[in-house]
Design a protein around this motif. Structure first.
Motif, PDB file in Angstrom:
ATOM      1  N   HIS A 175       0.849  -1.040   0.041  1.00  0.00           N
ATOM      2  CA  HIS A 175      -0.053  -0.074  -0.113  1.00  0.00           C
ATOM      3  C   HIS A 175       0.926   1.181   0.040  1.00  0.00           C
ATOM      4  O   HIS A 175       1.534   1.324   0.917  1.00  0.00           O
ATOM      5  N   THR A 176       0.582   1.991  -1.075  1.00  0.00           N
ATOM      6  CA  THR A 176       1.568   3.395  -1.183  1.00  0.00           C
ATOM      7  C   THR A 176       0.602   4.528  -1.224  1.00  0.00           C
ATOM      8  O   THR A 176      -0.489   4.593  -1.474  1.00  0.00           O
ATOM      9  N   GLY A 177       1.174   5.540  -1.021  1.00  0.00           N
ATOM     10  CA  GLY A 177       0.486   6.707  -0.775  1.00  0.00           C
ATOM     11  C   GLY A 177       1.389   8.141  -0.618  1.00  0.00           C
ATOM     12  O   GLY A 177       2.728   7.832  -0.313  1.00  0.00           O
TER      13      GLY A 177
ATOM     14  N   LEU B  45      -1.381 -11.663   6.952  1.00  0.00           N
ATOM     15  CA  LEU B  45      -0.657 -10.530   7.808  1.00  0.00           C
ATOM     16  C   LEU B  45      -1.039  -9.152   7.262  1.00  0.00           C
ATOM     17  O   LEU B  45      -0.374  -9.000   6.103  1.00  0.00           O
ATOM     18  N   TRP B  46      -1.837  -8.485   7.476  1.00  0.00           N
ATOM     19  CA  TRP B  46      -1.928  -7.172   6.998  1.00  0.00           C
ATOM     20  C   TRP B  46      -1.600  -6.062   8.209  1.00  0.00           C
ATOM     21  O   TRP B  46      -1.950  -6.247   9.309  1.00  0.00           O
ATOM     22  N   PHE B  47      -0.684  -5.162   7.832  1.00  0.00           N
ATOM     23  CA  PHE B  47      -0.580  -4.038   8.533  1.00  0.00           C
ATOM     24  C   PHE B  47      -0.246  -2.791   7.866  1.00  0.00           C
ATOM     25  O   PHE B  47       0.187  -2.869   6.633  1.00  0.00           O
TER      26      PHE B  47
ATOM     27  N   GLU C   8       1.674  -0.387  12.935  1.00  0.00           N
ATOM     28  CA  GLU C   8       0.527   0.037  13.751  1.00  0.00           C
ATOM     29  C   GLU C   8      -0.481  -1.273  14.110  1.00  0.00           C
ATOM     30  O   GLU C   8      -1.070  -1.879  13.100  1.00  0.00           O
ATOM     31  N   TYR C   9      -0.406  -1.573  15.244  1.00  0.00           N
ATOM     32  CA  TYR C   9      -1.093  -3.034  15.769  1.00  0.00           C
ATOM     33  C   TYR C   9      -2.555  -2.841  15.958  1.00  0.00           C
ATOM     34  O   TYR C   9      -3.177  -3.868  16.369  1.00  0.00           O
TER      35      TYR C   9
ATOM     36  N   ILE D  43       5.052   6.867  -0.969  1.00  0.00           N
ATOM     37  CA  ILE D  43       5.942   6.092   0.247  1.00  0.00           C
ATOM     38  C   ILE D  43       5.286   4.971   0.475  1.00  0.00           C
ATOM     39  O   ILE D  43       3.842   5.035   0.349  1.00  0.00           O
ATOM     40  N   VAL D  44       5.794   3.697   0.947  1.00  0.00           N
ATOM     41  CA  VAL D  44       5.395   2.684   1.256  1.00  0.00           C
ATOM     42  C   VAL D  44       4.375   3.134   2.757  1.00  0.00           C
ATOM     43  O   VAL D  44       4.977   3.517   3.778  1.00  0.00           O
ATOM     44  N   GLN D  45       3.304   2.869   2.887  1.00  0.00           N
ATOM     45  CA  GLN D  45       2.325   2.921   3.770  1.00  0.00           C
ATOM     46  C   GLN D  45       2.165   1.576   4.575  1.00  0.00           C
ATOM     47  O   GLN D  45       1.594   1.739   5.782  1.00  0.00           O
ATOM     48  N   GLY D  46       2.206   0.355   3.936  1.00  0.00           N
ATOM     49  CA  GLY D  46       1.513  -0.866   4.537  1.00  0.00           C
ATOM     50  C   GLY D  46       1.834  -1.977   3.518  1.00  0.00           C
ATOM     51  O   GLY D  46       1.971  -1.706   2.440  1.00  0.00           O
ATOM     52  N   TYR D  47       1.496  -3.101   4.196  1.00  0.00           N
ATOM     53  CA  TYR D  47       1.692  -4.258   3.302  1.00  0.00           C
ATOM     54  C   TYR D  47       0.546  -5.502   3.862  1.00  0.00           C
ATOM     55  O   TYR D  47      -0.139  -5.127   4.812  1.00  0.00           O
ATOM     56  N   LYS D  48       0.070  -6.064   2.793  1.00  0.00           N
ATOM     57  CA  LYS D  48      -0.948  -7.359   2.768  1.00  0.00           C
ATOM     58  C   LYS D  48      -0.330  -8.479   2.391  1.00  0.00           C
ATOM     59  O   LYS D  48       0.039  -8.378   1.199  1.00  0.00           O
ATOM     60  N   PHE D  49      -0.154  -9.318   3.140  1.00  0.00           N
ATOM     61  CA  PHE D  49       0.358 -10.625   2.848  1.00  0.00           C
ATOM     62  C   PHE D  49      -0.729 -11.842   2.886  1.00  0.00           C
ATOM     63  O   PHE D  49      -1.369 -11.900   4.037  1.00  0.00           O
ATOM     64  N   ASN D  50      -0.846 -12.577   1.730  1.00  0.00           N
ATOM     65  CA  ASN D  50      -1.691 -13.548   1.774  1.00  0.00           C
ATOM     66  C   ASN D  50      -1.349 -14.676   1.431  1.00  0.00           C
ATOM     67  O   ASN D  50      -0.555 -14.756   0.268  1.00  0.00           O
ATOM     68  N   ILE D  51      -0.742 -16.007   2.400  1.00  0.00           N
ATOM     69  CA  ILE D  51      -0.038 -17.079   1.726  1.00  0.00           C
ATOM     70  C   ILE D  51      -0.889 -18.209   1.918  1.00  0.00           C
ATOM     71  O   ILE D  51      -1.352 -18.294   3.028  1.00  0.00           O
TER      72      ILE D  51
END
Length: 160
Positions: free
Chosen positions: A52-54, A149-151, A131-132, A74-82
């Motif tokens: 996630h960028t913004g 794992l999304w954050f 951010e948890y 800039i990178v604001q977060g990630y979403k990992f789906n495994i």
């Protein structure tokens, strides 16, 4: 297999916004020897990850940029789906480990470990504080053989 792969890609891209992009920067792990490798054939899990960028509209960027000439994203977060469909022991949850890169402090290695018959998989991500809170989009769950794992990263506000 090709039609199945395309269906998986279509399903994974569903709901993707302009602020998100596909992310697949794998980091190499040392050669690992598994105790269960004589019983099961080790393989890498399938995954579909998003970054996630913004824009960060801090005081400096507000002064020097506008919507016609925006600041760099800039990178604001990630979403990992495994995906772990063939996991032998479904009672143990896959887990993740975060370690900083030895050569560059701006990046970290995020390693996922699930157990037989899957090898560990690692990704190189930006090293910032997470951010948890659930309200901010944090998710860490293993449901329907998918580990999510999304954050997002913490946003710091400058206050005088």
């Amino acid at each position: 297999m090709v039609a199945e792969e395309q269906a998986l890609q279509r399903e994974a891209r569903k709901g993707m916004t302009d602020e998100e992009a596909e992310f697949s920067v794998e980091a190499s792990l040392d050669n690992q020897v598994y105790l269960w490798s004589d019983k099961y054939r080790p393989r890498k899990p399938r995954y579909f990850n998003r970054v996630h960028t913004g824009f960060e509209w801090n005081k400096y960027n507000q002064t020097h940029y506008d919507m016609d000439n925006p600041p760099p994203k800039i990178v604001q977060g990630y979403k990992f789906n495994i995906f772990y469909p063939d996991l032998i022991d479904k009672s143990t949850t896959p887990e993740y480990f975060l370690t900083s890169c030895p050569d560059n402090r701006d990046f970290a290695i995020l390693r996922f470990h699930a157990g037989p018959p899957y090898e560990d998989i690692a990704f190189k991500i930006v090293n910032r504080e997470w951010e948890y809170s659930y309200k901010r989009g944090f998710r860490c769950q293993f449901h329907n053989n998918i580990f999510q794992l999304w954050f997002h990263f913490k946003r710091y506000r400058y206050r005088r």
